[in-house]
Design a protein around this motif. Structure first.
Motif, short mmCIF file in Angstrom:
data_model
loop_
_atom_site.label_atom_id
_atom_site.label_comp_id
_atom_site.label_asym_id
_atom_site.label_seq_id
_atom_site.Cartn_x
_atom_site.Cartn_y
_atom_site.Cartn_z
N HIS A 151 0.81 -1.22 0.00
CA HIS A 151 0.00 0.00 0.00
C HIS A 151 0.85 1.27 0.00
CE1 HIS A 151 1.04 -1.02 4.13
NE2 HIS A 151 0.85 0.26 4.46
N LEU A 152 2.14 1.14 0.32
CA LEU A 152 3.01 2.32 0.35
C LEU A 152 3.57 2.66 -1.03
CD1 LEU A 152 5.07 1.74 3.63
CD2 LEU A 152 3.00 3.11 3.33
N PHE A 153 3.59 1.69 -1.92
CA PHE A 153 4.21 1.91 -3.23
C PHE A 153 3.23 2.58 -4.18
CE2 PHE A 153 6.86 -1.44 -1.44
CZ PHE A 153 8.14 -1.01 -1.77
N THR A 154 3.00 3.85 -3.93
CA THR A 154 2.06 4.63 -4.74
C THR A 154 2.81 5.78 -5.42
OG1 THR A 154 1.49 6.05 -2.87
CG2 THR A 154 0.13 4.08 -3.22
N GLY A 155 2.17 6.37 -6.43
CA GLY A 155 2.80 7.46 -7.15
C GLY A 155 3.77 6.95 -8.19
N SER A 156 4.26 7.85 -9.01
CA SER A 156 5.12 7.46 -10.13
C SER A 156 6.42 6.80 -9.66
CB SER A 156 5.45 8.69 -10.99
OG SER A 156 6.12 9.68 -10.23
N VAL A 157 7.02 7.33 -8.59
CA VAL A 157 8.26 6.74 -8.08
C VAL A 157 7.96 5.45 -7.32
CG1 VAL A 157 10.25 7.12 -6.58
CG2 VAL A 157 9.39 8.98 -8.00
N GLY A 158 6.91 5.46 -6.53
CA GLY A 158 6.56 4.29 -5.74
C GLY A 158 6.27 3.07 -6.59
N PHE A 218 17.89 1.33 -13.07
CA PHE A 218 17.80 2.75 -13.41
C PHE A 218 16.34 3.13 -13.54
CE2 PHE A 218 17.16 6.03 -16.65
CZ PHE A 218 17.88 7.08 -16.09
N LEU A 219 15.95 4.21 -12.87
CA LEU A 219 14.61 4.75 -13.01
C LEU A 219 14.71 6.27 -12.92
CD1 LEU A 219 12.77 4.47 -9.62
CD2 LEU A 219 14.87 3.23 -9.98
N ASP A 220 13.68 6.95 -13.35
CA ASP A 220 13.74 8.40 -13.35
C ASP A 220 12.41 9.00 -12.92
OD1 ASP A 220 12.12 7.95 -15.52
OD2 ASP A 220 13.41 8.90 -16.99
N MET A 221 12.47 10.28 -12.61
CA MET A 221 11.27 11.07 -12.29
C MET A 221 11.47 12.44 -12.92
SD MET A 221 9.81 12.35 -8.59
CE MET A 221 8.32 13.36 -8.48
N GLY A 222 10.54 12.88 -13.72
CA GLY A 222 10.66 14.17 -14.38
C GLY A 222 9.95 15.27 -13.63
N GLY A 223 9.98 16.47 -14.21
CA GLY A 223 9.21 17.57 -13.66
C GLY A 223 9.97 18.51 -12.76
N TYR A 224 11.30 18.51 -12.82
CA TYR A 224 12.08 19.36 -11.91
C TYR A 224 12.66 20.59 -12.60
CZ TYR A 224 11.69 15.83 -8.30
OH TYR A 224 11.20 14.96 -7.36
N ASP A 225 12.30 20.84 -13.85
CA ASP A 225 12.86 21.97 -14.59
C ASP A 225 12.05 23.24 -14.28
OD1 ASP A 225 14.53 23.36 -16.24
OD2 ASP A 225 13.63 22.67 -18.11
N GLY A 226 12.32 23.80 -13.11
CA GLY A 226 11.48 24.89 -12.60
C GLY A 226 11.94 26.27 -13.00
N HIS A 227 11.81 26.61 -14.28
CA HIS A 227 12.15 27.97 -14.69
C HIS A 227 11.13 28.98 -14.18
CE1 HIS A 227 15.54 27.01 -17.28
NE2 HIS A 227 14.86 25.98 -17.72
N GLY A 228 9.94 28.51 -13.89
CA GLY A 228 8.91 29.36 -13.31
C GLY A 228 8.34 28.68 -12.08
N LEU A 229 8.15 29.45 -11.01
CA LEU A 229 7.57 28.92 -9.76
C LEU A 229 8.32 27.67 -9.30
CD1 LEU A 229 3.78 29.30 -10.68
CD2 LEU A 229 5.18 30.89 -9.34
N SER A 230 9.63 27.74 -9.29
CA SER A 230 10.43 26.54 -9.02
C SER A 230 10.24 26.00 -7.61
CB SER A 230 11.92 26.82 -9.29
OG SER A 230 12.40 27.82 -8.42
N LYS A 231 10.05 26.89 -6.65
CA LYS A 231 9.86 26.39 -5.28
C LYS A 231 8.55 25.63 -5.16
CE LYS A 231 9.94 27.62 -0.41
NZ LYS A 231 10.08 28.70 0.62
N GLU A 232 7.51 26.16 -5.78
CA GLU A 232 6.22 25.46 -5.74
C GLU A 232 6.31 24.10 -6.42
OE1 GLU A 232 6.72 28.56 -6.40
OE2 GLU A 232 5.57 29.65 -4.88
N ILE A 233 7.04 24.06 -7.55
CA ILE A 233 7.21 22.78 -8.27
C ILE A 233 7.95 21.78 -7.40
CG2 ILE A 233 8.43 21.71 -10.21
CD1 ILE A 233 7.78 24.18 -11.86
N LEU A 234 9.02 22.25 -6.75
CA LEU A 234 9.80 21.35 -5.89
C LEU A 234 8.96 20.83 -4.73
CD1 LEU A 234 12.65 20.16 -5.22
CD2 LEU A 234 12.98 22.15 -3.76
N GLN A 235 8.25 21.74 -4.08
CA GLN A 235 7.45 21.33 -2.93
C GLN A 235 6.30 20.40 -3.34
OE1 GLN A 235 10.05 22.52 -0.98
NE2 GLN A 235 8.42 22.51 0.55
#
Length: 995
Positions: free
Chosen positions: A572-579, A603-620
Motif C-alpha cells: 500500500h506504500l508503493f504509490t505514485g510514479s516513483v513508488g 535505473f529509473l527516473d522522475m521528471g518535472g524538476y525543470d522549474g524555470h517558473g515557480l520553481s519552489k512550488e514545483i519542488l514542494q
C-alpha cells in the motif's frame, strides 16, 4: 618598398563570422549572424557526409559503403544529381531533391544482388513499420475519427519512437549504435535496434495483433488513444471502439494467392513460397477467409521479413532462447539510481540551518526561493571543515532526515560533472562540454567518462557490470519504464538491458479471433517456425530480430511468473510514479536468487524538476511523491533484510541557480547535492565541501549562483565501485576512466561505508607542485587528453626511475607567444621587404603530483626534485626523442605530436610544502616562514637576502657586520672584535673608551 606586406599562406577562420555589435545591437545583424552561423555549420567538411549517412540509414540501409556516402554527400554539396540523363536539384548547397535522388537511385539502393549479402539492409524503424502496415492493409478512418482525437497514443513508450516525441536532439537512437554480440564484434551498426527492449518488442507485436482484430484502438494493447470508455472486449471485426480499421481485400482466387499478395505488400516479396505454404497450412480449415486473412496478417507481423529488410534462410532448427548465466557463490549486491530529470533544486533540499551563520548569505541570494525556518528539519554535522554544525533537510522529504539520522544515508555536497578540478579562472577553458544543457549533462552524469575513452559511450553502471561479467559473475542491467546510458555496457559482451514497465512485466498476449480468450497458443507454433534458426548466409538483421523476439517472449514469461508470485510487506506504500517503479525494483531484488543474479543495477527516473517558473512550488509539489516512493522502498528493504545488499543514489544532471529569475523560478546551473543510502552506508555525514558562501564573491560561484562543483561524479562512484567489489587499479580505470584526473580528491568505500577498507594508491599526504614548460607547434591550450597523457608520462617516469606510485593533475596552464623583432631585409620575386621569423609558442603550467613512499625511503622526493634528470625523462616520454638526440628510445606510449621540446619539468618545492621534511641540493628561493625545528648541521654558504624575523643565537662572533639591523639585539657569548654603535645606552660599562 621596404614595407610591402609579407607573403603568407591564406588564413583559416576557425569560428563563424560575427556581425552582432554588443554596444549597438541591431535586429538586422542578428539575422546576418544567424545566417552566417548556419552557413558556417552546413559548409563544414563533416556536415555533408554526416547528414548523408544518416539519411541513407533512415531509408533502410544501416551500413552504406563509403562510395555510397560519398556519392550522396557530393549531391548534397553541389545541389545536383544526374541519373540516366535526368538532373535533380537546383545546384544549391544542401538541395534535398538532389540528395534524396542520390539515395534512391544509387545502385546500392536498387540492386537486387545485394539482397544476398547478409550485412545488407537493416532493421526497420518502429513508426515506419506501423505506418507501412496501415498503408499496405488499407487503413480507413471510421466516423469516430476527428482531429480532436489522437490517432496514436503512447507510441514512444510502446514502440520506442513517435513523430514530434524525440527525447533529445540526437533522435531516438544513435546513428552508429552497435547492439551487443555479433554486430559489435563485426563493427556493424543497426540504429533502430537501440529501442528494441523487453517492453517495446512485446508492445509492438501486441499493437499489430490489436489493429488487425479491432482496428486502431487502445484495447488489447493497441496503438490508439483512449477515445472511448471501456465497454467490454469487442469481438473480432468489431471496430465500434476504434477510429479506423484495415479494409484491404487482397487479390486472388484462392486463400494461398491472397496470403501471398498480403506478404508481398508487407515484406516487399522477401517471404519465400515455402514459408507462405506453411502459413496457409496452419489455418483452421473451418475458418472463414476473412479470419484466415486476419491470422496471416498477424503472423507476418511477427516475422523477420517484415521487421527487417533482409532475406531469410531458415535452417529448420528451432531457435533456442539465450541461456541465463549461472549464479556464483559471490554474495548479491544491487545499485539503484533514481535520476531526477530537469535539474533538481537540491540546495533547497540540503540547506544551511537558520541557526547557521551561512543562512544569511543563503537567504539574501535565494530571495523568494529561500527555504524558510518552518520548512526545515535539522540534521547535525560533525565535520569541522563544513561551514555549519547544523544543516537542514526540506520538511517535504522527511525520509532523507530519517535515513541520515539512522546512519544509513549521506549527502554528497556540491557534486557535478568535471573533466578535472577547475577554478573561477579556468573553468571555461578547461571544461569541454555543453554545460547547462539537459541532454548533454544527463549523458555526462550517466556516462561519467568526460573524454569518452572507452570508445563505446557506456555508462558507469554498465562498466561495473562489464568488469564483473568478465570475472564470471551473473549480472543484469534493468531499466524501469525506460533505460539510460548509465546501464549500457560494452556491446561486445552481448548483454542487453531488461526494460520493465512500472506496471509490471509486460507479457505477450493475443485475443483469439473467434473467442475473447487468450489465443496466443493457437499461433505460437507458427511464430516459432517463422523465427527459427537461420543459416550462415541468412541476413544478420533478420537473425537479430528473431533472436530478440524469442528471448523476449521467454524472459518476460519467466520474469512475470516470479513477479506475480512475490508479495511485498508494504504494497500500500508503493504509490505514485516513483513508488510504482520502486515496487518493481523491490520484487526483482527479493527474487535475486530465483533470477540467478550476483549483481543487479536498476535505473529509473522522475521528471518535472525543470522549474524555470515557480520553481519552489514545483519542488514542494514533487518532493512528497519522491518521499512516498523512498519511504516505501526503505521500509520494504529493511523488512526483507535486504538493506545491506543495496546502495541507492538519488541524483540529477545539474543543480539550479541560487538566485531567482523574473518568473519566480531558477535556471540551469552546475553543482548540486546528491543523496546516497543503504544498510552499509556510513551515514550521518556530508561528504564534499559545502559552499562557504552563496555570494558572487565565493570561489565556486561563476555568476547567478551557478556553482562550480567541489567534487566530481567520480568522487562518489569510486567508493560505490569499491563497495560493489571493484578495487583493482586496472578494473577501476575501466569503470572510471578519468579517475586519475582528480588526484586524491576521491572517496573510497572506507569513507562511504561501514565495511570499507580501501585506500587510493599514491595518496599518503606526500604532495608537490611541478613547474611545467614546453614549446608547442601552434598557439593553443593543451587539451584534456593531452594533459592526461602528460600526467601518465610523469607517473610512468616516477614509477620507472624511483619505484614510487603517484597521481597527477595538470592544475593550470597559460600560453606565452614570443616574437623575434630582429626583422631581416629579404627579396622575393624582385621585391624587397622586412621579414619576421615565426613566433614561438610556449605553454607554462602547474602540475600537482601526489606520491606514496615510506618515511625511510626518499627515492621519490630525490628523483622528482632532480630537475635535470626529471626534465630529460619527461622530454623523452612526451616527444619520443631520446636524450642523445635519437628517436628510437622506448616510451610509455604518451608521446604528444604537438610538443616540440620539453624545456622544464621541475619540482616547485617552495610553493608546495611537504608534510614530511624535504631534502634538496638547492637553496629555497624564499626564506622560511618558520625557523627550523633543529639547527642546521652546516652553516649557510651565503648570507640571507632577507633579514630574519627572529634573532639567531650563535656561539661564534660574526666575521662582518650585518647589512640590516636586527629586530632585537643579538646576544653574543664572545665580545666583538670592534666596538658596536648603539642609539640606546648600554647596560654594562664599556671595555674600552668611546671615540
Amino acid at each position: 618598398d621596404y614595407f610591402v606586406p609579407p607573403i603568407r599562406a591564406p588564413l583559416n577562420v576557425r569560428n563563424p563570422v560575427s556581425f552582432y555589435d554588443l554596444v549597438d545591437p541591431q535586429l538586422r545583424d542578428a539575422y546576418y549572424e544567424t545566417d552566417a552561423l548556419i552557413d558556417h555549420l552546413i559548409s563544414h567538411q563533416n556536415t555533408a557526409p554526416f547528414v548523408s549517412k544518416n539519411l541513407i540509414q533512415h531509408f533502410g540501409i544501416s551500413n552504406p559503403s563509403p562510395r555510397f556516402v560519398e556519392s550522396v554527400a557530393t549531391a548534397f554539396k553541389t545541389g545536383e544529381y544526374t541519373f540516366n540523363g535526368v538532373t535533380f536539384g537546383d545546384g544549391k548547397l544542401s538541395d534535398l531533391k538532389a540528395t534524396v535522388a542520390a539515395i534512391l537511385l544509387d545502385r546500392e539502393a536498387t540492386s537486387t544482388v545485394l539482397d544476398a549479402d547478409p550485412a545488407y539492409g537493416g532493421i526497420r524503424e518502429p513508426v515506419i513499420k506501423v505506418l507501412a502496415f496501415m498503408r499496405a492493409m488499407g487503413y480507413t478512418p471510421t466516423s469516430h475519427d476527428r482531429n480532436i482525437y489522437p490517432k496514436f497514443d503512447g507510441m514512444y513508450s510502446k514502440v520506442g519512437q513517435m513523430a514530434h516525441e524525440s527525447p533529445d536532439q540526437f533522435s531516438f537512437f544513435l546513428h552508429d549504435y552497435q547492439p551487443p554480440g555479433q554486430f559489435a564484434q563485426s563493427k556493424l551498426s543497426t540504429p533502430p535496434s537501440q529501442v528494441l527492449t523487453l517492453s517495446t518488442t512485446i508492445s509492438a507485436v501486441e499493437g499489430f495483433f490489436s489493429m488487425v482484430r479491432n482496428g486502431l484502438t487502445w484495447i488489447g494493447g493497441g496503438f490508439g488513444g483512449r477515445v472511448f470508455p471501456y465497454n467490454g472486449y469487442p469481438s473480432a471485426g468489431d471496430f465500434s471502439q476504434s477510429v479506423g480499421y484495415l479494409s484491404y481485400v487482397p487479390d486472388g482466387a484462392t486463400i494461398s494467392e491472397k496470403v501471398a499478395h498480403i506478404a508481398d505488400l508487407l515484406t516487399s516479396g522477401r517471404m519465400s513460397s515455402d514459408v507462405l505454404a506453411q502459413i496457409v497450412a496452419s489455418f483452421d480449415a473451418g475458418a472463414s477467409d476473412e479470419m484466415k486473412i486476419m491470422v496471416a496478417q498477424q503472423l507476418i507481423a511477427t516475422s523477420p521479413e517484415f521487421h527487417t529488410t533482409n532475406l531469410v534462410n531458415r535452417d529448420g532448427s528451432p531457435r533456442e532462447p539465450t541461456p541465463i548465466p549461472p549464479r556464483t557463490a559471490d554474495p548479491y549486491q544491487a545499485i539503484v539510481v533514481l535520476l531526477l530529470r530537469g535539474g533538481f533544486d537540491s540546495f533547497n533540499v540540503l540547506a544551511p540551518h537558520s541557526t547557521c551563520s551561512l543562512y544569511r548569505s543563503f537567504r539574501n541570494n535565494r530571495e523568494l526561493l529561500v527555504l524558510q525556518p518552518d520548512e526545515m528539519l535539522s540534521i547535525t554535522n560533525d565535520d569541522p571543515d563544513q561551514p555549519c554544525e547544523t544543516f537542514s533537510v526540506n520538511s517535504a522529504i522527511p525520509i532523507m532526515k530519517e535515513m541520515y539520522d539512522n546512519g544509513h544515508g549521506l549527502f554528497m555536497a556540491n557534486i557535478g560533472h568535471l573533466a578535472k578540478p577547475v577554478t573561477k579562472g579556468n573553468w571555461f577553458t578547461e571544461t569541454k562540454t555543453h554545460l547547462f544543457s539537459h541532454t548533454t549533462m544527463e549523458r555526462e552524469c550517466q556516462l561519467v567518462d568526460a573524454f569518452q575513452e572507452d570508445g563505446w559511450s557506456t555508462g558507469v553502471l554498465g562498466r561495473m557490470l562489464d568488469v564483473h561479467q568478465r570475472n564470471g559473475l551473473s549480472v543484469v542491467a534493468n531499466g524501469i519504464s525506460g533505460k539510460g546510458p548509465i546501464v549500457e555496457g560494452n556491446p561486445s559482451l552481448g548483454r542487453t538491458v531488461d526494460v520493465i514497465p512500472a506496471r509490471g512485466i509486460n507479457t505477450l498476449s493475443r485475443v483469439s479471433l473467434d473467442t475473447n480468450n487468450d489465443g496466443l497458443s493457437a499461433i505460437e507454433p507458427m511464430m516459432e517456425y517463422l523465427n527459427q534458426d537461420t543459416s550462415m548466409n541468412s541476413g544478420l538483421f533478420a537473425n537479430f530480430w528473431a533472436q530478440n523476439l524469442i528471448d523476449t517472449i521467454n524472459r518476460t514469461e519467466y520474469l512475470s511468473a516470479l513477479y506475480t508470485s512475490t508479495s511485498l510487506q508494504y504494497p500500500h506504500l508503493f504509490t505514485g510514479s516513483v513508488g510504482e517503479k520502486l515496487g518493481v525494483v523491490s520484487k526483482m531484488i527479493i527474487k535475486n536468487e530465483e533470477r540467478s543474479v550476483n549483481r543487479d543495477v536498476f535505473f529509473l527516473d522522475m521528471g518535472g524538476y525543470d522549474g524555470h517558473g515557480l520553481s519552489k512550488e514545483i519542488l514542494q509539489g514533487n518532493l512528497p511523491v519522491l518521499n512516498r516512493g523512498l519511504t516505501a522502498f526503505y521500509r520494504e528493504m529493511t523488512y526483507q533484510n535486504m538493506l545491506d545488499k543495496i546502495t541507492f543514489v538519488v541524483m540529477s544532471e545539474f543543480g539550479r541557480t541560487i538566485t531567482p529569475n523574473t518568473s519566480y523560478g531558477s535556471d540551469h546551473a552546475w553543482g548540486g547535492n546528491a543523496f546516497v543510502f543503504g544498510g552499509q552506508v556510513k551515514g550521518g555525514q556530508i561528504l564534499g565541501p559545502y559552499p562557504k558562501s552563496f555570494d558572487n564573491t565565493d570561489e565556486t560561484n561563476i555568476g547567478r549562483g551557478r556553482l562550480i562543483p567541489s567534487i566530481s561524479w567520480e568522487s562518489m562512484w569510486y567508493g560505490i565501485a569499491n563497495w560493489y567489489g571493484i578495487s583493482k587499479f586496472e578494473e577501476m580505470n575501466v569503470v572510471l576512466p578519468n579517475n586519475g584526473n582528480f588526484g586524491c580528491q576521491l572517496f573510497t568505500d572506507k569513507d562511504m561505508y561501514t565495511v570499507g577498507n580501501n585506500t587510493i594508491s599514491g595518496c599518503n599526504d606526500r604532495a608537490v607542485n611541478l613547474k611545467m614548460s614546453m614549446f608547442l607547434k601552434e598557439p593553443r591550450y593543451l587539451t584534456g587528453l593531452e594533459q592526461k597523457r602528460i600526467c601518465k608520462a610523469a607517473i610512468a617516469a616516477v614509477a620507472k626511475n624511483a619505484n614510487v606510485t603517484s597521481r597527477c593533475i595538470v592544475v593550470d596552464q597559460k600560453i606565452i607567444v614570443s616574437y623575434d623583432y630582429n626583422r631581416r631585409l629579404t627579396t622575393v620575386n624582385g621585391t624587397r621587404f622586412l621579414q619576421t621569423t615565426d613566433p614561438t609558442y610556449e605553454v607554462e603550467g602547474t602540475v600537482s603530483m601526489d606520491y606514496q613512499e615510506d618515511s625511510t625511503n626518499q627515492t621519490g622526493s630525490e628523483y622528482i626534485e632532480n630537475v635535470e634528470a626529471f626534465t630529460a625523462d619527461m622530454s623523452q616520454e612526451l616527444t619520443g626523442i631520446c636524450t642523445d638526440g635519437t628517436s628510437t628510445c622506448e616510451t610509455s606510449g604518451n608521446t604528444l605530436d604537438l610538443v616540440a621540446q620539453v624545456n622544464l619539468f621541475e619540482a616547485d618545492v617552495s610553493d608546495s610544502p611537504s608534510f614530511a621534511p624535504s631534502f634538496s641540493s638547492r637553496p629555497s628561493a624564499l626564506p622560511s616562514v618558520m625557523p627550523s625545528v633543529a639547527p642546521s648541521r652546516t652553516p649557510s654558504v651565503s648570507p640571507s637576502d632577507v633579514p630574519s624575523n627572529i634573532p639567531s643565537k650563535s656561539s661564534q662572533p660574526s666575521s662582518e657586520p650585518t647589512k640590516e639591523p636586527s629586530a632585537e639585539p643579538s646576544v653574543s657569548q664572545v665580545p666583538s672584535g670592534s666596538p658596536t654603535k648603539s642609539y640606546q645606552p648600554s647596560d654594562h660599562p664599556s671595555v674600552s673608551p668611546s671615540e
